[in-house]
Design a protein around this motif. Sequence first.
Motif, PDB file in Angstrom:
ATOM      1  N   VAL A 240       0.843  -1.205   0.000  1.00  0.00           N
ATOM      2  CA  VAL A 240       0.000   0.000   0.000  1.00  0.00           C
ATOM      3  C   VAL A 240       0.876   1.253   0.000  1.00  0.00           C
ATOM      4  CG1 VAL A 240      -1.692   1.346   1.301  1.00  0.00           C
ATOM      5  CG2 VAL A 240      -1.961  -1.137   1.102  1.00  0.00           C
ATOM      6  N   ALA A 241       1.914   1.240   0.845  1.00  0.00           N
ATOM      7  CA  ALA A 241       2.780   2.419   0.958  1.00  0.00           C
ATOM      8  C   ALA A 241       3.440   2.743  -0.381  1.00  0.00           C
ATOM      9  CB  ALA A 241       3.847   2.187   2.024  1.00  0.00           C
ATOM     10  N   GLU A 242       3.794   1.704  -1.121  1.00  0.00           N
ATOM     11  CA  GLU A 242       4.481   1.936  -2.390  1.00  0.00           C
ATOM     12  C   GLU A 242       3.526   2.336  -3.512  1.00  0.00           C
ATOM     13  OE1 GLU A 242       6.877  -1.516  -3.119  1.00  0.00           O
ATOM     14  OE2 GLU A 242       8.299  -0.998  -1.531  1.00  0.00           O
ATOM     15  N   ARG A 243       2.291   1.852  -3.457  1.00  0.00           N
ATOM     16  CA  ARG A 243       1.374   2.144  -4.567  1.00  0.00           C
ATOM     17  C   ARG A 243       0.561   3.416  -4.365  1.00  0.00           C
ATOM     18  NH1 ARG A 243      -1.725  -3.030  -6.810  1.00  0.00           N
ATOM     19  NH2 ARG A 243      -2.235  -1.457  -8.374  1.00  0.00           N
ATOM     20  N   ILE A 244       0.306   3.782  -3.109  1.00  0.00           N
ATOM     21  CA  ILE A 244      -0.594   4.912  -2.842  1.00  0.00           C
ATOM     22  C   ILE A 244      -0.026   6.236  -3.363  1.00  0.00           C
ATOM     23  CG2 ILE A 244       0.274   5.579  -0.536  1.00  0.00           C
ATOM     24  CD1 ILE A 244      -3.443   5.110  -1.243  1.00  0.00           C
ATOM     25  N   VAL A 245       1.294   6.268  -3.589  1.00  0.00           N
ATOM     26  CA  VAL A 245       1.910   7.525  -4.048  1.00  0.00           C
ATOM     27  C   VAL A 245       1.335   7.998  -5.384  1.00  0.00           C
ATOM     28  CG1 VAL A 245       4.056   7.258  -2.763  1.00  0.00           C
ATOM     29  CG2 VAL A 245       3.872   6.281  -5.055  1.00  0.00           C
TER      30      VAL A 245
ATOM     31  N   SER B 142       0.418  -3.069  17.006  1.00  0.00           N
ATOM     32  CA  SER B 142       1.876  -3.171  17.089  1.00  0.00           C
ATOM     33  C   SER B 142       2.477  -3.395  15.701  1.00  0.00           C
ATOM     34  CB  SER B 142       2.280  -4.301  18.037  1.00  0.00           C
ATOM     35  OG  SER B 142       2.007  -5.542  17.435  1.00  0.00           O
ATOM     36  N   LEU B 143       1.662  -3.925  14.795  1.00  0.00           N
ATOM     37  CA  LEU B 143       2.150  -4.132  13.428  1.00  0.00           C
ATOM     38  C   LEU B 143       2.152  -2.825  12.631  1.00  0.00           C
ATOM     39  CD1 LEU B 143       0.324  -7.462  12.522  1.00  0.00           C
ATOM     40  CD2 LEU B 143       2.781  -7.138  12.807  1.00  0.00           C
ATOM     41  N   LEU B 144       1.457  -1.839  13.149  1.00  0.00           N
ATOM     42  CA  LEU B 144       1.331  -0.583  12.403  1.00  0.00           C
ATOM     43  C   LEU B 144       2.267   0.492  12.933  1.00  0.00           C
ATOM     44  CD1 LEU B 144      -2.482  -0.436  11.702  1.00  0.00           C
ATOM     45  CD2 LEU B 144      -0.637  -0.703  10.044  1.00  0.00           C
ATOM     46  N   LYS B 145       3.475   0.094  13.228  1.00  0.00           N
ATOM     47  CA  LYS B 145       4.482   1.088  13.604  1.00  0.00           C
ATOM     48  C   LYS B 145       4.756   1.962  12.390  1.00  0.00           C
ATOM     49  CE  LYS B 145       6.725  -1.655  17.107  1.00  0.00           C
ATOM     50  NZ  LYS B 145       7.701  -2.719  17.343  1.00  0.00           N
ATOM     51  N   PRO B 146       5.288   3.167  12.631  1.00  0.00           N
ATOM     52  CA  PRO B 146       5.623   4.010  11.484  1.00  0.00           C
ATOM     53  C   PRO B 146       6.491   3.229  10.498  1.00  0.00           C
ATOM     54  CG  PRO B 146       5.832   5.271  13.481  1.00  0.00           C
ATOM     55  CD  PRO B 146       5.540   3.853  13.894  1.00  0.00           C
ATOM     56  N   PHE B 147       6.158   3.380   9.223  1.00  0.00           N
ATOM     57  CA  PHE B 147       6.874   2.639   8.201  1.00  0.00           C
ATOM     58  C   PHE B 147       7.085   3.507   6.980  1.00  0.00           C
ATOM     59  CE2 PHE B 147       6.552   0.515   4.121  1.00  0.00           C
ATOM     60  CZ  PHE B 147       7.580  -0.407   4.192  1.00  0.00           C
ATOM     61  N   SER B 148       8.254   3.378   6.383  1.00  0.00           N
ATOM     62  CA  SER B 148       8.462   3.982   5.071  1.00  0.00           C
ATOM     63  C   SER B 148       9.719   3.377   4.487  1.00  0.00           C
ATOM     64  CB  SER B 148       8.614   5.501   5.172  1.00  0.00           C
ATOM     65  OG  SER B 148       9.828   5.833   5.805  1.00  0.00           O
ATOM     66  N   ASN B 149       9.823   3.373   3.185  1.00  0.00           N
ATOM     67  CA  ASN B 149      11.100   3.075   2.559  1.00  0.00           C
ATOM     68  C   ASN B 149      11.376   4.149   1.523  1.00  0.00           C
ATOM     69  OD1 ASN B 149       9.891   2.349   0.079  1.00  0.00           O
ATOM     70  ND2 ASN B 149       9.596   0.250   0.777  1.00  0.00           N
ATOM     71  N   SER B 150      12.464   4.007   0.799  1.00  0.00           N
ATOM     72  CA  SER B 150      12.934   5.120  -0.028  1.00  0.00           C
ATOM     73  C   SER B 150      11.969   5.490  -1.143  1.00  0.00           C
ATOM     74  CB  SER B 150      14.293   4.767  -0.613  1.00  0.00           C
ATOM     75  OG  SER B 150      14.169   3.594  -1.384  1.00  0.00           O
TER      76      SER B 150
ATOM     77  N   GLU C 280      13.912   7.874  12.889  1.00  0.00           N
ATOM     78  CA  GLU C 280      14.388   7.174  11.705  1.00  0.00           C
ATOM     79  C   GLU C 280      14.098   5.677  11.806  1.00  0.00           C
ATOM     80  OE1 GLU C 280      15.277   8.652   8.975  1.00  0.00           O
ATOM     81  OE2 GLU C 280      14.942  10.543  10.021  1.00  0.00           O
ATOM     82  N   ASP C 281      14.335   5.090  12.968  1.00  0.00           N
ATOM     83  CA  ASP C 281      13.994   3.672  13.084  1.00  0.00           C
ATOM     84  C   ASP C 281      12.495   3.562  13.306  1.00  0.00           C
ATOM     85  OD1 ASP C 281      13.359   4.034  15.817  1.00  0.00           O
ATOM     86  OD2 ASP C 281      15.479   3.853  16.330  1.00  0.00           O
ATOM     87  N   ASP C 282      11.968   2.407  13.061  1.00  0.00           N
ATOM     88  CA  ASP C 282      10.516   2.269  13.205  1.00  0.00           C
ATOM     89  C   ASP C 282      10.204   1.447  14.456  1.00  0.00           C
ATOM     90  OD1 ASP C 282      11.432  -0.110  12.367  1.00  0.00           O
ATOM     91  OD2 ASP C 282      10.163  -0.268  10.597  1.00  0.00           O
TER      92      ASP C 282
END
Lengths: 284, 515
Positions: B95-100, B124-132, B189-191
């Motif tokens: 989702v994070a990669e496609r929603i952009v 607990s699975l929904l910690k902040p997440f992102s990649n480049s 920076e870390d999740d």
Amino acid sequence: MRLVIRDDPQIVGQYIANYIRKRIHDFSPTPERPFVLGLPTGSTPLPTYKALIAMVKEKTLSFKNVVTFNMDEYVGLPQDHQQSYHTFMFREFFSQIDIPPSQVNILDGNAEDLIAECTSYEQRIKELGGIELFLGGIGDDGHIAFNEPGSSLASRTRIKTLAYDTILANARFFNDDISAVPRMALTVGVATVLDAREVVVIVTGQRKALALSKTIEEGVNHLWTLSALQLHPWALIVTDEDATAELHVKTVKYFKSIERVQEEVEIIQARPKVKGDSIQAAVA
Amino acid sequence: MTSPNGLICFTNCLLPQEDGSLVQKDLWVDERRGVILDAQKTFYKRRERPNRNIDMGGNIVSPGFLDIQINGAYGFDFSVYEDDDEAYHKGVQMVAERIVETGVTSLLPTIITQEKSVYPKLLSLLKPFSNSKSATFLGWHAEGPFIDLTKRGAHTPGYLLPAVEGFKSFEEVYGAANLVEREDWAMSEDDQNPGVRLVTAAPEIPGVMDALAELNKRGIAFSIGHSVASTDVATAAVQNGARLITHLFNAMPQLHHRDPSIIGLLGASPWLSSPFNPLPTVLPCTLDHLPPFELPASMHEGGASTPTGKFSGSPQASFAALEETPAHTKRQEAGAGSPSSNLPTRKQSRPSLHLDKGQIADMSFERPYYGLIVDGIHCHPNSVRLAYSSHPEGCILITDAMKILDPNLRDGVYEWREGRYFEKRGEGLYLEGTTTLAGSLVTLDKCVRNLSRFTGCSLGEAIRCATYNPAKCLGIEDKKGTLRPGAHADFVVLDRQGIVLSTWVKGKEVWVKGA
């Protein structure tokens, strides 16, 4: 002295931009031998800056080998204040051209030792071989940079107290709060400007008409500091029709006629001309 | 194509400002650090300028959009966990990669009411997440279970709960580990940090009002939603720190002019919001259990005689009070800098009428933000304009989209969850074979264009409702949703009709239209 009269401020700006571009091209600056340019702030030079920016964007002019020195800066105003000359120059000019930041010089009005800052400014100009072309404007009272009426015509870069007129005029930029207007500035001196190998002054608008008349039709006078320009060997004033309102008809006619002669001389001189030399026409 | 010195300059572009205007200006970005630069400082202090100029062709370079309410997308439902952490993580990443492609670069995955035991795991699975190359998951938005039965919408009735022990009940349900103090978890920076962000609950549910102070303290934004709160309860919730209204108009009482309830907060009157006026005290009889609430300590400074909002007295008494001289006695110094932006701000109130034209908002509290689904279905365009006109600074565009959200999906019948199906018909999503709305599938970029069309506001003002407003509501406007120096270089490039042309994350282009 040459006086060039054009219809309105836009055409004046275009004329000066063309002139500066030609001077830079003829100079053929290199990193070792940069073109040293003096610059003013204020509303008068804006059309010139816009025209120069357009030239950089269409790639007919580059500031890569140009070093600039600004005329003045307020004392005690934060560098990023909306009214600082650092902010003005960045917003209106430097951000939109290709000049390397290391080649930009503006007096630091927040320096701990203001006198040392002024001395080193003069020193830096000297080390670069002096200013090739100083572009300037003129105040309603005939001042150049912050050299207010009564300033020494032999002055160098220094701390200057602003005239009450100037503080009043600037209040509009500080929410009409006179107490918020800086009372001091660092400024190059009249002699610093006159040291440049060429001085080009922009004079536009009817408000400047009296100052223009005092500058060129009367004697050298420290109450109209720009009148010292009469002592400079290679000065150019570019003005619009409005600013000529106080000049004698004779004066206007004279300068219009020598402009035509100058053009003819330039055409004749163009052939044997050596690159980098400015033409010192006999009429100057 | 990178810049030799890592600095890039967007030029020939329009930049949306925080006041909703669009300004022609350059934008300097450090693509290595992925942050927006203070151009003037970079020039004079760092003595650097971008080596790479990007001509944006006159288009709009906006901060990336934030969606603070989204249930899923591209077939993945944030509220469905099938005993497989790996699969869930993959879904989040997908989702994070496609929603952009919809211009969204930050989102709050929203968990609707769950069976109590599922929460700690899911959150607990929904910690902040992102990649480049992905949008940033900022943390979670828990919608339920402390909501009203009659306004439950699609939430499962059997799972709804009261919060009898106040904040402790929240901890029990969501898991104490998912509700720790804020301090830097926001953008670390870390999740490793829990990603608590936003809770939607009904303030009239027992114990919820009690939990507000502690939620505020921990930097968790509280949103009023799925609620039948009366005007007084809703106002009290805002005075206790509620910052937001969840999907305005939906799952709440309709606007009644004698008790405008939650929707009425958009028109909160300076008269009734004065800290020196006891609140009107019309309370539904079902709210006997509601405990008296205390105003924040700052209220007691300055000698106001009876600034409390104790619920007592009768409706008659409160209306009669309107005819009397205001009870407020002394002027109070305006709050000397609230320590936390999430705490309710209290301002000085005028003791008398005034003569300054245009000055009306003399409020003791800020009106709340409100999420608005501007798909043209969940709110009529007239209602959208009504809300937006009354409080443009509070408008936050949300999609509230279901997992079916996918701009590339055709009309048809799709599986939802637990053997139920829904049907996509154009912009509408219905329970199969019915006309019952089953949620939304609108994309946020479409909402931005719709808001501009429905209200007549400019594209820049509509963009503000998907950028600055949600970021401000969450208190992260220094990092997200703005073009401030130091903010993350997440952008959506729009043409002048609001169509997404490209999306940038941390200074790098991650999606291009038609590519």
